[in-house]
Design a protein around this motif. Structure first.
Motif, PDB file in Angstrom:
ATOM      1  N   ALA A 121     -45.558  35.712 -11.127  1.00 20.27           N
ATOM      2  CA  ALA A 121     -44.466  35.782 -10.157  1.00 20.27           C
ATOM      3  C   ALA A 121     -44.527  34.604  -9.182  1.00 20.27           C
ATOM      4  CB  ALA A 121     -44.526  37.103  -9.397  1.00 20.27           C
ATOM      5  N   SER A 122     -45.722  34.203  -8.811  1.00 27.35           N
ATOM      6  CA  SER A 122     -45.876  33.090  -7.883  1.00 27.35           C
ATOM      7  C   SER A 122     -45.405  31.785  -8.504  1.00 27.35           C
ATOM      8  CB  SER A 122     -47.339  32.971  -7.447  1.00 27.35           C
ATOM      9  OG  SER A 122     -47.501  31.929  -6.514  1.00 27.35           O
ATOM     10  N   VAL A 123     -45.765  31.557  -9.760  1.00 27.75           N
ATOM     11  CA  VAL A 123     -45.326  30.338 -10.450  1.00 27.75           C
ATOM     12  C   VAL A 123     -43.803  30.333 -10.584  1.00 27.75           C
ATOM     13  CG1 VAL A 123     -45.391  29.073 -12.637  1.00 27.75           C
ATOM     14  CG2 VAL A 123     -47.503  29.993 -11.664  1.00 27.75           C
ATOM     15  N   ALA A 124     -43.216  31.485 -10.917  1.00 31.06           N
ATOM     16  CA  ALA A 124     -41.756  31.578 -11.018  1.00 31.06           C
ATOM     17  C   ALA A 124     -41.108  31.252  -9.670  1.00 31.06           C
ATOM     18  CB  ALA A 124     -41.352  32.968 -11.491  1.00 31.06           C
ATOM     19  N   SER A 125     -41.721  31.743  -8.595  1.00 33.14           N
ATOM     20  CA  SER A 125     -41.229  31.449  -7.252  1.00 33.14           C
ATOM     21  C   SER A 125     -41.319  29.958  -6.959  1.00 33.14           C
ATOM     22  CB  SER A 125     -42.038  32.242  -6.221  1.00 33.14           C
ATOM     23  OG  SER A 125     -41.837  31.765  -4.917  1.00 33.14           O
ATOM     24  N   ASN A 126     -42.433  29.338  -7.309  1.00 31.84           N
ATOM     25  CA  ASN A 126     -42.588  27.893  -7.135  1.00 31.84           C
ATOM     26  C   ASN A 126     -41.517  27.116  -7.891  1.00 31.84           C
ATOM     27  OD1 ASN A 126     -46.248  27.867  -7.218  1.00 31.84           O
ATOM     28  ND2 ASN A 126     -44.883  27.931  -5.454  1.00 31.84           N
ATOM     29  N   LEU A 127     -41.252  27.562  -9.109  1.00 30.42           N
ATOM     30  CA  LEU A 127     -40.285  26.847  -9.943  1.00 30.42           C
ATOM     31  C   LEU A 127     -38.878  26.930  -9.340  1.00 30.42           C
ATOM     32  CD1 LEU A 127     -40.223  25.234 -12.586  1.00 30.42           C
ATOM     33  CD2 LEU A 127     -39.616  27.353 -13.775  1.00 30.42           C
ATOM     34  N   ARG A 128     -38.517  28.096  -8.825  1.00 35.51           N
ATOM     35  CA  ARG A 128     -37.203  28.244  -8.183  1.00 35.51           C
ATOM     36  C   ARG A 128     -37.094  27.349  -6.947  1.00 35.51           C
ATOM     37  NH1 ARG A 128     -38.293  33.748  -9.222  1.00 35.51           N
ATOM     38  NH2 ARG A 128     -38.928  34.059  -7.039  1.00 35.51           N
ATOM     39  N   ALA A 129     -38.173  27.307  -6.183  1.00 32.66           N
ATOM     40  CA  ALA A 129     -38.141  26.532  -4.944  1.00 32.66           C
ATOM     41  C   ALA A 129     -38.213  25.027  -5.182  1.00 32.66           C
ATOM     42  CB  ALA A 129     -39.302  26.965  -4.040  1.00 32.66           C
ATOM     43  N   TYR A 130     -38.720  24.641  -6.344  1.00 31.03           N
ATOM     44  CA  TYR A 130     -38.964  23.222  -6.615  1.00 31.03           C
ATOM     45  C   TYR A 130     -37.681  22.390  -6.602  1.00 31.03           C
ATOM     46  CZ  TYR A 130     -40.352  19.035  -9.225  1.00 31.03           C
ATOM     47  OH  TYR A 130     -40.569  17.739  -9.619  1.00 31.03           O
ATOM     48  N   THR A 131     -36.618  22.921  -7.148  1.00 30.48           N
ATOM     49  CA  THR A 131     -35.375  22.150  -7.240  1.00 30.48           C
ATOM     50  C   THR A 131     -34.928  21.654  -5.873  1.00 30.48           C
ATOM     51  OG1 THR A 131     -34.682  23.414  -9.178  1.00 30.48           O
ATOM     52  CG2 THR A 131     -32.972  22.209  -7.980  1.00 30.48           C
ATOM     53  N   ASP A 132     -34.918  22.546  -4.894  1.00 33.28           N
ATOM     54  CA  ASP A 132     -34.474  22.152  -3.558  1.00 33.28           C
ATOM     55  C   ASP A 132     -35.536  21.331  -2.818  1.00 33.28           C
ATOM     56  OD1 ASP A 132     -32.032  23.390  -3.863  1.00 33.28           O
ATOM     57  OD2 ASP A 132     -32.692  25.268  -2.930  1.00 33.28           O
ATOM     58  N   TRP A 133     -36.811  21.712  -2.975  1.00 32.66           N
ATOM     59  CA  TRP A 133     -37.866  21.014  -2.232  1.00 32.66           C
ATOM     60  C   TRP A 133     -37.997  19.563  -2.664  1.00 32.66           C
ATOM     61  CZ3 TRP A 133     -40.050  21.176   2.183  1.00 32.66           C
ATOM     62  CH2 TRP A 133     -41.272  20.526   2.420  1.00 32.66           C
ATOM     63  N   ARG A 134     -37.936  19.307  -3.947  1.00 34.40           N
ATOM     64  CA  ARG A 134     -38.055  17.921  -4.418  1.00 34.40           C
ATOM     65  C   ARG A 134     -36.872  17.076  -3.962  1.00 34.40           C
ATOM     66  NH1 ARG A 134     -37.158  17.100 -10.823  1.00 34.40           N
ATOM     67  NH2 ARG A 134     -37.606  14.998 -10.074  1.00 34.40           N
ATOM     68  N   ALA A 135     -35.720  17.743  -3.698  1.00 33.14           N
ATOM     69  CA  ALA A 135     -34.519  17.027  -3.279  1.00 33.14           C
ATOM     70  C   ALA A 135     -34.488  16.740  -1.782  1.00 33.14           C
ATOM     71  CB  ALA A 135     -33.275  17.827  -3.668  1.00 33.14           C
ATOM     72  N   THR A 136     -35.392  17.365  -1.027  1.00 35.27           N
ATOM     73  CA  THR A 136     -35.441  17.057   0.407  1.00 35.27           C
ATOM     74  C   THR A 136     -35.903  15.620   0.592  1.00 35.27           C
ATOM     75  OG1 THR A 136     -37.715  17.846   0.616  1.00 35.27           O
ATOM     76  CG2 THR A 136     -35.949  19.432   1.049  1.00 35.27           C
ATOM     77  N   SER A 137     -35.442  15.007   1.642  1.00 36.30           N
ATOM     78  CA  SER A 137     -35.832  13.612   1.889  1.00 36.30           C
ATOM     79  C   SER A 137     -37.293  13.537   2.299  1.00 36.30           C
ATOM     80  CB  SER A 137     -34.962  13.013   2.993  1.00 36.30           C
ATOM     81  OG  SER A 137     -35.246  13.632   4.238  1.00 36.30           O
ATOM     82  N   ALA A 138     -37.890  12.393   2.055  1.00 29.56           N
ATOM     83  CA  ALA A 138     -39.271  12.179   2.498  1.00 29.56           C
ATOM     84  C   ALA A 138     -39.370  12.340   4.007  1.00 29.56           C
ATOM     85  CB  ALA A 138     -39.744  10.799   2.063  1.00 29.56           C
ATOM     86  N   HIS A 139     -38.335  11.929   4.708  1.00 35.16           N
ATOM     87  CA  HIS A 139     -38.310  12.065   6.165  1.00 35.16           C
ATOM     88  C   HIS A 139     -38.394  13.533   6.567  1.00 35.16           C
ATOM     89  CE1 HIS A 139     -37.190  11.039  10.302  1.00 35.16           C
ATOM     90  NE2 HIS A 139     -36.375  12.081  10.261  1.00 35.16           N
ATOM     91  N   GLU A 140     -37.634  14.394   5.893  1.00 38.00           N
ATOM     92  CA  GLU A 140     -37.650  15.818   6.226  1.00 38.00           C
ATOM     93  C   GLU A 140     -38.999  16.448   5.896  1.00 38.00           C
ATOM     94  OE1 GLU A 140     -35.143  19.930   5.250  1.00 38.00           O
ATOM     95  OE2 GLU A 140     -34.445  17.991   4.488  1.00 38.00           O
ATOM     96  N   ARG A 141     -39.549  16.117   4.741  1.00 39.27           N
ATOM     97  CA  ARG A 141     -40.871  16.664   4.385  1.00 39.27           C
ATOM     98  C   ARG A 141     -41.922  16.209   5.390  1.00 39.27           C
ATOM     99  NH1 ARG A 141     -39.236  15.088  -0.900  1.00 39.27           N
ATOM    100  NH2 ARG A 141     -40.756  13.389  -0.941  1.00 39.27           N
ATOM    101  N   ALA A 142     -41.829  14.964   5.826  1.00 35.51           N
ATOM    102  CA  ALA A 142     -42.783  14.446   6.814  1.00 35.51           C
ATOM    103  C   ALA A 142     -42.676  15.217   8.124  1.00 35.51           C
ATOM    104  CB  ALA A 142     -42.542  12.961   7.045  1.00 35.51           C
ATOM    105  N   ASN A 143     -41.473  15.510   8.546  1.00 36.52           N
ATOM    106  CA  ASN A 143     -41.294  16.256   9.799  1.00 36.52           C
ATOM    107  C   ASN A 143     -41.882  17.656   9.701  1.00 36.52           C
ATOM    108  OD1 ASN A 143     -40.030  14.179  11.147  1.00 36.52           O
ATOM    109  ND2 ASN A 143     -37.960  14.877  10.674  1.00 36.52           N
ATOM    110  N   ILE A 144     -41.688  18.310   8.563  1.00 37.16           N
ATOM    111  CA  ILE A 144     -42.234  19.653   8.380  1.00 37.16           C
ATOM    112  C   ILE A 144     -43.759  19.614   8.399  1.00 37.16           C
ATOM    113  CG2 ILE A 144     -42.480  21.553   6.721  1.00 37.16           C
ATOM    114  CD1 ILE A 144     -39.544  21.027   5.933  1.00 37.16           C
ATOM    115  N   LEU A 145     -44.336  18.616   7.746  1.00 40.25           N
ATOM    116  CA  LEU A 145     -45.798  18.501   7.750  1.00 40.25           C
ATOM    117  C   LEU A 145     -46.322  18.207   9.154  1.00 40.25           C
ATOM    118  CD1 LEU A 145     -46.398  16.573   4.410  1.00 40.25           C
ATOM    119  CD2 LEU A 145     -47.169  18.885   4.950  1.00 40.25           C
ATOM    120  N   ARG A 146     -45.595  17.414   9.913  1.00 39.01           N
ATOM    121  CA  ARG A 146     -46.014  17.174  11.298  1.00 39.01           C
ATOM    122  C   ARG A 146     -45.968  18.467  12.113  1.00 39.01           C
ATOM    123  NH1 ARG A 146     -43.687  11.915  10.821  1.00 39.01           N
ATOM    124  NH2 ARG A 146     -41.633  12.728  11.395  1.00 39.01           N
TER     125      ARG A 146
END
Length: 492
Positions: A60-85
């Motif tokens: 179930a966790s892998v399936a959840s990761n796969l669903r989330a991957y489409t949108d997460w990979r499409a986020t900009s590097a700038h947005e991912r950087a802000n979330i990590l900060r």
């Protein structure tokens, strides 16, 4: 689910959201009919009962990761950087709470736990910055075309982390995965899952979307089989023993996953006659006795040249005999307990075996009065290759001293194992400095220093100590694939 009174009693400053720590799948707490206990090794008290998850939840966790991957990979590097900060800031703000959780479940001194929280946060900060540096390139071509190379996230990641560094080993994997645009399922050690749950909760607060970072624990073989064998898991990363790492690597072969393995070591620490004595002793203490000797890069074999031997042994024994040993939540300590009774038995077994093969106990060598899992800081002389501790990681507060005469002999002894994670050497001779550094067969070398771990430098080994590197800008590469794009041009 952190629900045992003993745990809450020692962590009364915890923020409310930390008191609901649980496995996390798709942003929701995972539940199960069965539970497993988390035990404080310093007191033998049950501090939490955790839902015991297995293969179904891993799927179930892998399936959840796969669903989330489409949108997460499409986020900009700038947005991912802000979330990590944001995540970095929340970890820093929760430093004391995280340190108390870690000391309660793992046993390390509270001061060391605080240091580990800082170290864990450093990876989040570092990869927040690296998220925007996944550069591509344009390659000149002799034909009427252009060749572009871009770097894209590898996909869904499976990760397994150990008990000895419950925070830093997580962020060292999760932060670069998220920075690259990957989603990840993490299985922390069942001995120390509470720190992982707290970090995952903070990641959600920071803005990491549900399903991007899941944490599960319970049936380790069943979960591991899913993470290594699932066709939708594109990358697997593990920190732990060489034996387990070999097994997991084999399980990944059926789907030809990308694999990173940070495995065991048998680190030599060499002290030459021309070393600064005080610097060598402090370096040996830092490397050998940090986390009660329960680190993969700790000095497992201390090689001391004959002219320095007696002075070094005397100074080292004097220092460690004054260590404050005890429960890290009850006062200032330099050493905590070993993690389990099996770990205690291995350490004591190594000491008994060494004595049988001619070693002399200079200090320590027995159970410490602080409790059943506490072992006295120990120095042994007369160590030799016939002893178990020459070939096996002791993973405890035991410093065996091997005497050598020449540089050639020292390097031969240092390189005589199948592992090659870290090594240390102390010398004031500049020429020897370079000769030794280049001759040691390890992925990392500390020269006049007992530390080789930092977010800015690549961490990893050679030979049977692993594959790949973590930390530094190279750590991002482990979660990226290169794609070449060939663009044809029409002639005018």
């Amino acid at each position: 689910m952190v629900g045992e009174e003993g745990f809450l009693t020692v962590t009364t400053s915890l923020r409310p959201n930390f008191l609901n720590g649980a496995p996390l799948i798709d942003g929701e707490a995972a539940r199960a009919k069965e539970t497993f206990e988390v035990i404080n090794p310093a007191t033998d008290e049950v501090i939490a009962n955790i839902p015991f998850l297995g293969a179904a939840e891993a799927e179930a966790s892998v399936a959840s990761n796969l669903r989330a991957y489409t949108d997460w990979r499409a986020t900009s590097a700038h947005e991912r950087a802000n979330i990590l900060r944001n995540w970095f800031a929340l970890i820093t703000d929760a430093r004391e709470d995280l340190a108390k959780i870690m000391t309660a479940e793992q046993g390390k001194p509270l001061g060391e736990a605080r240091g580990e929280v800082d170290y864990a946060a450093s990876f989040v900060q570092w990869f927040a910055e690296e998220a925007r540096r996944a550069y591509g390139e344009i390659i000149p071509s002799h034909q009427d075309r252009r060749i572009l190379v871009i770097r894209q996230p590898v996909g869904v990641v499976g990760a397994i982390t150990p008990w000895n560094f419950p925070a830093a080993m997580i962020t060292r994997k999760v932060a670069p995965a998220l920075a690259a645009g990957c989603t990840i399922t993490l299985k922390p050690s069942e001995l120390t899952p509470l720190t992982a749950f707290a970090l995952a909760q903070l990641a959600l607060e920071a803005g990491v979307p549900a399903g991007v970072f899941n944490v599960i624990a319970g049936d380790a073989p069943a979960i591991g089989s899913v993470l290594t064998g699932h066709p939708d898991v594109a990358k697997f990363t593990f920190t732990g023993s060489t034996a387990v790492g070999k097994t997991l690597t084999g399980q990944c072969a059926s789907t030809l996953k990308r694999v990173s393995m940070e495995l065991g070591g048998n680190a030599p620490l060499i002290v030459f006659d021309d070393a600064d004595l005080d610097q060598a002793v402090e370096g040996a203490i830092t490397s050998k006795f940090r986390n009660t000797g329960q680190t993969c890069v700790c000095a497992n074999r201390i090689l001391v040249q004959s002219g320095m031997h007696d002075r070094f042994v005397e100074a080292l024994a004097a220092k460690i005999s004054n260590f404050r040993v005890g429960n890290g939540l009850e006062g200032v300590t330099e050493q905590g307990p070993l993690i389990t009774s099996a770990a205690y038995d291995k350490v004591d077994g190594h000491v008994r075996d060494a004595v049988e093969h001619g070693a002399k106990i200079i200090t320590g060598g027995e159970r410490h009065e602080a409790g059943p899992l506490f072992y006295q800081p120990t120095v042994l002389t007369g160590a030799n290759d016939a002893m178990r501790l020459a070939e096996e990681e002791t993973f405890g507060p035991v410093a065996p001293i091997f005497k050598f005469k020449t540089e050639t002999e020292a390097l031969s002894l240092a390189n005589s194992t199948r592992t090659g994670l870290a090594a240390y050497a102390f010398t004031q001779d500049v020429d020897r400095f370079w000769r030794v550094a280049e001759s040691l067969e390890t992925g990392m070398v500390g020269l006049n220093s007992g530390l080789v771990s930092t977010e800015t430098a690549p961490f990893g080994g050679i030979k049977e100590s692993g594959l790949g590197r973590e930390g530094s800008h190279h750590g991002l590469d482990e979660f990226l694939e290169m794609k070449s794009i060939h663009v044809g041009l029409r002639t005018v």
